[in-house]
Design a protein around this motif. Structure first.
Motif, PDB file in Angstrom:
ATOM      1  N   SER A  51      43.329 -12.277  -5.426  1.00 55.04           N
ATOM      2  CA  SER A  51      44.709 -11.908  -5.761  1.00 55.04           C
ATOM      3  C   SER A  51      45.091 -12.369  -7.163  1.00 55.04           C
ATOM      4  O   SER A  51      45.789 -11.657  -7.891  1.00 55.04           O
ATOM      5  N   GLU A  54      43.323 -10.046  -9.683  1.00 59.62           N
ATOM      6  CA  GLU A  54      44.005  -8.739  -9.761  1.00 59.62           C
ATOM      7  C   GLU A  54      45.320  -8.845 -10.522  1.00 59.62           C
ATOM      8  O   GLU A  54      45.686  -7.929 -11.262  1.00 59.62           O
ATOM      9  N   ARG A  57      44.280  -9.037 -14.146  1.00 63.65           N
ATOM     10  CA  ARG A  57      43.784  -7.721 -14.611  1.00 63.65           C
ATOM     11  C   ARG A  57      44.926  -6.752 -14.848  1.00 63.65           C
ATOM     12  O   ARG A  57      44.840  -5.896 -15.722  1.00 63.65           O
TER      13      ARG A  57
END
Length: 148
Positions: A51, A54, A57
């Motif tokens: 998590s 992400e 990102r």
């Protein structure tokens, strides 16, 4: 006088199938006998890494698009003078490896609960990504820490 002894062994008690010796049902875990536990420490660690990666990102799609993030149990060697690494960054291959056992066991938390463990894992991800990008960890997500 001596006490009388039983000459015959007592008859075995016939119990129903799936009963213990007190006649109640056999206890099992909440997930049942054939299912794994709902949450383990390894699953929590992997979910926290995924998590956080992400999230980063989403903030840095150009810089972290081709980056490979891995989780290993521990580093292969101990670095003299430094100790046990929590993560390893390889800029040539654009790869970051996080070591689960050093992060979980060697981190000195003032409160050892799930929230503080998650914060420690997120801190290591931020520091590893910052080392890869050559930035300060606080510069990766400045809006996230605005309220501090």
């Amino acid at each position: 006088m001596s006490r009388s002894r039983r000459s015959a062994a007592p008859e075995p008690t016939v119990r129903g199938r799936g009963r213990d010796r007190h006649g109640r049902g056999i206890r099992s875990s909440a997930t049942g006998p054939f299912l794994p536990p709902l949450r383990t420490r390894i699953d929590l660690f992997d979910m926290t890494i995924a998590s956080t990666v992400e999230y980063l990102r989403g903030l840095w799609p150009e810089d972290l698009g081709g980056t490979v993030f891995e989780v290993a149990s521990g580093p292969p060697t101990v670095v003299p003078g430094v100790g046990v690494e929590r993560w390893m960054v390889t800029p040539e291959t654009n790869r970051v490896v996080f070591y689960r056992l050093p992060i979980q066991r060697l981190s000195r938390l003032h409160e050892n609960d799930e929230m503080h463990q998650r914060m420690m894992i997120e801190t290591c991800v931020f520091r590893g990504v910052a080392e890869l990008l050559g930035k300060d960890p606080w510069d990766l997500a400045p809006d996230r820490f605005r309220h501090f």
